[in-house]
Write a protein that holds these residues in place. Sequence first.
Motif, PDB file in Angstrom:
ATOM      1  N   ARG A  96       0.996  -1.206   0.037  1.00  0.00           N
ATOM      2  CA  ARG A  96      -0.006   0.099   0.022  1.00  0.00           C
ATOM      3  C   ARG A  96       0.723   1.314  -0.031  1.00  0.00           C
ATOM      4  NH1 ARG A  96      -2.637   1.751   5.665  1.00  0.00           N
ATOM      5  NH2 ARG A  96      -0.757   1.313   7.188  1.00  0.00           N
ATOM      6  N   ILE A  97       2.060   1.051   0.470  1.00  0.00           N
ATOM      7  CA  ILE A  97       2.965   2.171   0.491  1.00  0.00           C
ATOM      8  C   ILE A  97       3.351   2.588  -0.837  1.00  0.00           C
ATOM      9  CG2 ILE A  97       5.106   3.163   1.350  1.00  0.00           C
ATOM     10  CD1 ILE A  97       3.026   2.735   3.472  1.00  0.00           C
ATOM     11  N   ILE A  98       3.812   1.585  -1.552  1.00  0.00           N
ATOM     12  CA  ILE A  98       4.336   1.701  -2.888  1.00  0.00           C
ATOM     13  C   ILE A  98       3.355   2.251  -3.935  1.00  0.00           C
ATOM     14  CG2 ILE A  98       5.443   0.494  -4.999  1.00  0.00           C
ATOM     15  CD1 ILE A  98       6.472  -1.590  -2.940  1.00  0.00           C
ATOM     16  N   ARG A  99       2.173   1.969  -3.758  1.00  0.00           N
ATOM     17  CA  ARG A  99       0.876   2.613  -4.415  1.00  0.00           C
ATOM     18  C   ARG A  99       1.011   4.133  -4.399  1.00  0.00           C
ATOM     19  NH1 ARG A  99      -1.691  -2.584  -3.429  1.00  0.00           N
ATOM     20  NH2 ARG A  99      -2.904  -1.912  -1.725  1.00  0.00           N
ATOM     21  N   ARG A 100       1.144   4.340  -3.387  1.00  0.00           N
ATOM     22  CA  ARG A 100       1.117   6.084  -2.950  1.00  0.00           C
ATOM     23  C   ARG A 100       2.377   6.821  -3.198  1.00  0.00           C
ATOM     24  NH1 ARG A 100      -3.713   7.055  -0.388  1.00  0.00           N
ATOM     25  NH2 ARG A 100      -3.435   9.246  -1.403  1.00  0.00           N
ATOM     26  N   LEU A 101       3.518   6.154  -3.840  1.00  0.00           N
ATOM     27  CA  LEU A 101       4.652   6.960  -4.085  1.00  0.00           C
ATOM     28  C   LEU A 101       4.453   8.049  -4.974  1.00  0.00           C
ATOM     29  CD1 LEU A 101       7.425   3.787  -3.834  1.00  0.00           C
ATOM     30  CD2 LEU A 101       7.082   5.923  -2.100  1.00  0.00           C
ATOM     31  N   PRO A 102       5.300   8.976  -4.941  1.00  0.00           N
ATOM     32  CA  PRO A 102       4.937  10.125  -5.837  1.00  0.00           C
ATOM     33  C   PRO A 102       5.675   9.584  -7.109  1.00  0.00           C
ATOM     34  CG  PRO A 102       6.733  10.690  -4.504  1.00  0.00           C
ATOM     35  CD  PRO A 102       5.955   9.536  -3.881  1.00  0.00           C
ATOM     36  N   GLN A 103       5.268  10.160  -8.354  1.00  0.00           N
ATOM     37  CA  GLN A 103       5.818  10.056  -9.570  1.00  0.00           C
ATOM     38  C   GLN A 103       7.105  10.821  -9.868  1.00  0.00           C
ATOM     39  OE1 GLN A 103       3.165  10.880 -13.195  1.00  0.00           O
ATOM     40  NE2 GLN A 103       2.080  12.357 -11.807  1.00  0.00           N
ATOM     41  N   PRO A 104       7.727  10.587 -10.961  1.00  0.00           N
ATOM     42  CA  PRO A 104       8.952  11.570 -11.273  1.00  0.00           C
ATOM     43  C   PRO A 104       8.471  13.035 -11.411  1.00  0.00           C
ATOM     44  CG  PRO A 104       9.363   9.473 -12.211  1.00  0.00           C
ATOM     45  CD  PRO A 104       7.934   9.629 -11.724  1.00  0.00           C
ATOM     46  N   GLY A 105       9.251  14.095 -10.781  1.00  0.00           N
ATOM     47  CA  GLY A 105       9.141  15.543 -10.889  1.00  0.00           C
ATOM     48  C   GLY A 105       8.057  16.050  -9.773  1.00  0.00           C
ATOM     49  N   HIS A 106       7.379  15.099  -9.111  1.00  0.00           N
ATOM     50  CA  HIS A 106       6.339  15.308  -8.114  1.00  0.00           C
ATOM     51  C   HIS A 106       7.086  15.306  -6.810  1.00  0.00           C
ATOM     52  CE1 HIS A 106       2.332  14.670  -9.972  1.00  0.00           C
ATOM     53  NE2 HIS A 106       3.240  15.130 -11.034  1.00  0.00           N
ATOM     54  N   VAL A 107       6.514  16.007  -5.789  1.00  0.00           N
ATOM     55  CA  VAL A 107       6.748  15.927  -4.233  1.00  0.00           C
ATOM     56  C   VAL A 107       5.776  15.190  -3.643  1.00  0.00           C
ATOM     57  CG1 VAL A 107       6.925  17.387  -1.952  1.00  0.00           C
ATOM     58  CG2 VAL A 107       7.931  18.123  -4.172  1.00  0.00           C
ATOM     59  N   GLY A 108       6.062  14.143  -2.858  1.00  0.00           N
ATOM     60  CA  GLY A 108       5.214  13.309  -2.391  1.00  0.00           C
ATOM     61  C   GLY A 108       5.299  13.568  -0.637  1.00  0.00           C
ATOM     62  N   VAL A 109       4.146  13.529  -0.208  1.00  0.00           N
ATOM     63  CA  VAL A 109       4.178  13.776   1.283  1.00  0.00           C
ATOM     64  C   VAL A 109       3.301  12.492   2.162  1.00  0.00           C
ATOM     65  CG1 VAL A 109       3.599  15.355   3.279  1.00  0.00           C
ATOM     66  CG2 VAL A 109       3.997  16.096   0.846  1.00  0.00           C
ATOM     67  N   PHE A 110       3.754  12.063   3.119  1.00  0.00           N
ATOM     68  CA  PHE A 110       3.411  10.884   3.768  1.00  0.00           C
ATOM     69  C   PHE A 110       2.992  11.483   5.252  1.00  0.00           C
ATOM     70  CE2 PHE A 110       5.335   6.777   1.546  1.00  0.00           C
ATOM     71  CZ  PHE A 110       4.478   6.951   0.357  1.00  0.00           C
ATOM     72  N   ASP A 111       1.752  11.560   5.448  1.00  0.00           N
ATOM     73  CA  ASP A 111       1.209  12.085   6.799  1.00  0.00           C
ATOM     74  C   ASP A 111       0.932  10.775   7.461  1.00  0.00           C
ATOM     75  OD1 ASP A 111      -0.062  12.892   9.079  1.00  0.00           O
ATOM     76  OD2 ASP A 111      -1.643  14.077   7.884  1.00  0.00           O
ATOM     77  N   ARG A 112       2.078  10.332   8.111  1.00  0.00           N
ATOM     78  CA  ARG A 112       2.315   9.137   8.958  1.00  0.00           C
ATOM     79  C   ARG A 112       2.634   8.064   7.542  1.00  0.00           C
ATOM     80  NH1 ARG A 112       0.566   8.840  14.009  1.00  0.00           N
ATOM     81  NH2 ARG A 112      -0.986  10.245  14.643  1.00  0.00           N
ATOM     82  N   SER A 113       3.385   7.015   7.981  1.00  0.00           N
ATOM     83  CA  SER A 113       3.957   6.332   6.866  1.00  0.00           C
ATOM     84  C   SER A 113       4.048   5.060   6.941  1.00  0.00           C
ATOM     85  CB  SER A 113       5.274   7.023   6.613  1.00  0.00           C
ATOM     86  OG  SER A 113       6.153   6.816   7.571  1.00  0.00           O
ATOM     87  N   HIS A 114       5.255   4.214   6.356  1.00  0.00           N
ATOM     88  CA  HIS A 114       5.614   3.001   6.365  1.00  0.00           C
ATOM     89  C   HIS A 114       6.192   2.532   7.868  1.00  0.00           C
ATOM     90  CE1 HIS A 114       8.246   5.364   4.002  1.00  0.00           C
ATOM     91  NE2 HIS A 114       9.488   4.645   4.656  1.00  0.00           N
ATOM     92  N   TYR A 115       6.581   3.742   8.660  1.00  0.00           N
ATOM     93  CA  TYR A 115       6.992   3.376   9.922  1.00  0.00           C
ATOM     94  C   TYR A 115       5.793   3.393  10.948  1.00  0.00           C
ATOM     95  CZ  TYR A 115      11.633   4.870   8.440  1.00  0.00           C
ATOM     96  OH  TYR A 115      12.822   4.954   7.791  1.00  0.00           O
ATOM     97  N   GLU A 116       4.617   3.559  10.523  1.00  0.00           N
ATOM     98  CA  GLU A 116       3.488   3.122  11.437  1.00  0.00           C
ATOM     99  C   GLU A 116       3.449   1.442  11.525  1.00  0.00           C
ATOM    100  OE1 GLU A 116       1.054   5.200  13.165  1.00  0.00           O
ATOM    101  OE2 GLU A 116       2.995   6.578  12.732  1.00  0.00           O
ATOM    102  N   ASP A 117       3.969   0.929  10.445  1.00  0.00           N
ATOM    103  CA  ASP A 117       3.833  -0.594  10.388  1.00  0.00           C
ATOM    104  C   ASP A 117       5.085  -1.288  11.454  1.00  0.00           C
ATOM    105  OD1 ASP A 117       1.879  -1.339   8.510  1.00  0.00           O
ATOM    106  OD2 ASP A 117       3.128   0.196   7.310  1.00  0.00           O
ATOM    107  N   VAL A 118       5.743  -0.329  12.090  1.00  0.00           N
ATOM    108  CA  VAL A 118       6.830  -0.911  13.060  1.00  0.00           C
ATOM    109  C   VAL A 118       6.115  -0.348  14.583  1.00  0.00           C
ATOM    110  CG1 VAL A 118       8.981  -0.771  14.204  1.00  0.00           C
ATOM    111  CG2 VAL A 118       8.601  -1.213  11.606  1.00  0.00           C
ATOM    112  N   LEU A 119       5.806   0.952  14.459  1.00  0.00           N
ATOM    113  CA  LEU A 119       5.545   1.683  15.897  1.00  0.00           C
ATOM    114  C   LEU A 119       4.192   0.816  16.535  1.00  0.00           C
ATOM    115  CD1 LEU A 119       5.741   5.388  14.494  1.00  0.00           C
ATOM    116  CD2 LEU A 119       7.127   4.266  16.544  1.00  0.00           C
ATOM    117  N   VAL A 120       2.975   0.791  15.702  1.00  0.00           N
ATOM    118  CA  VAL A 120       1.817   0.246  16.134  1.00  0.00           C
ATOM    119  C   VAL A 120       1.912  -1.218  16.739  1.00  0.00           C
ATOM    120  CG1 VAL A 120      -0.565  -0.314  15.696  1.00  0.00           C
ATOM    121  CG2 VAL A 120       0.506   1.887  14.867  1.00  0.00           C
TER     122      VAL A 120
END
Length: 352
Positions: free
Chosen positions: A187-211
């Motif tokens: 699900r993380i990979i599906r939301r990655l930005p495309q070339p030329g874009h700025v992508g922002v993760f409001d919470r991220s793949h790190y939640e899958d360790v924290l929680v």
Amino acid sequence: MSQEHSVPAPLDVTLTGVRGPKANKNNPFDADPRSLWRVSQYDQPLDLGEVPTRRRAGFEGKKADGQKILDQRAETLADLQELMWAHVQAAPDQEQRDVDKALTARAPRRTPTETQRRKELFSPAVEEALQKLERGPRLLLVLQGMDASGKGGMVKSVVGAMDPLGVDVAAFGKPTREEAREHYLQRIIRRLPQPGHVGVFDRSHYEDVLVPTVQGSLSEQKLADRVESLQIFERELVRRGFVIIKVMLHISPEEQLERLLSRLDREEKHWKFDPSDVDAREEFGTYQTIYNGLLEATDADYAPWHVIGADRKWYSRLAVQELLIAALADLNLHWPAASYDVDQARKRLKEA
């Protein structure tokens, strides 16, 4: 002090066209923003309890000064994002290949050990999705922090200054049933930005360790494997042209309580409060302890962690804005030269 980390040098690639904005000379901080908040500057093992949440590191001005600079620098940030998009869309193929090569070199070369661990840690679907990622420069801003630390406001106030057509924002909450059946990175990979874009993760793949750590739903070995998979995942992203900036918005429990209570005091803010916020607050110390180890383990020059005091919203926004400006300016891109006769085009326009 902890182990030393260097600051990646700006890309040294010969490009044609018109040089982009020289943004670094207007840095409002008295130190390099790329190193000012790096987690690597603190003693090991990291103790976030010893990291100030209200100190205005590197900035002598007050709130009014910071807000003024935030507005002034917004245009520079927007220009740099547009420049990255223009490069992807119109720069000569050879120049794009040269920039891609320089960005890829920021990450360590893949070793036989890493190749073997990828097979063990990634599913075939994850590996396939990574291989399908287009190459090209793009920026990924990862925002982490406790509830009410200012992640949403950061997206609105700082990221919102850029062209929305060139920004991809994703928020990751509890996985859906379908997502829970997949490898957690899909699900993380599906939301990655495309070339030329700025992508922002409001919470991220790190939640899958924290929680899972807080909930105790995974074994220690499984959690260790996830941390290693995050390291490998981010290295692969950099090899594909990603510029990664990871920010921990570090809020004090006192300030968090004040902000959460303010949501209950105003009817128009009730929607932002969830009873589960209380559960997370009760585990405030536990989360901080987990962050201590997680930030240290996953901090790297090619994917650095920055711990920014978030008790002053205006300060944390100014800091993140400058991190974005520095990262984009370090690409050293040029506005692509015209592939047509400019004078002839002007003449035709006037005659049309």
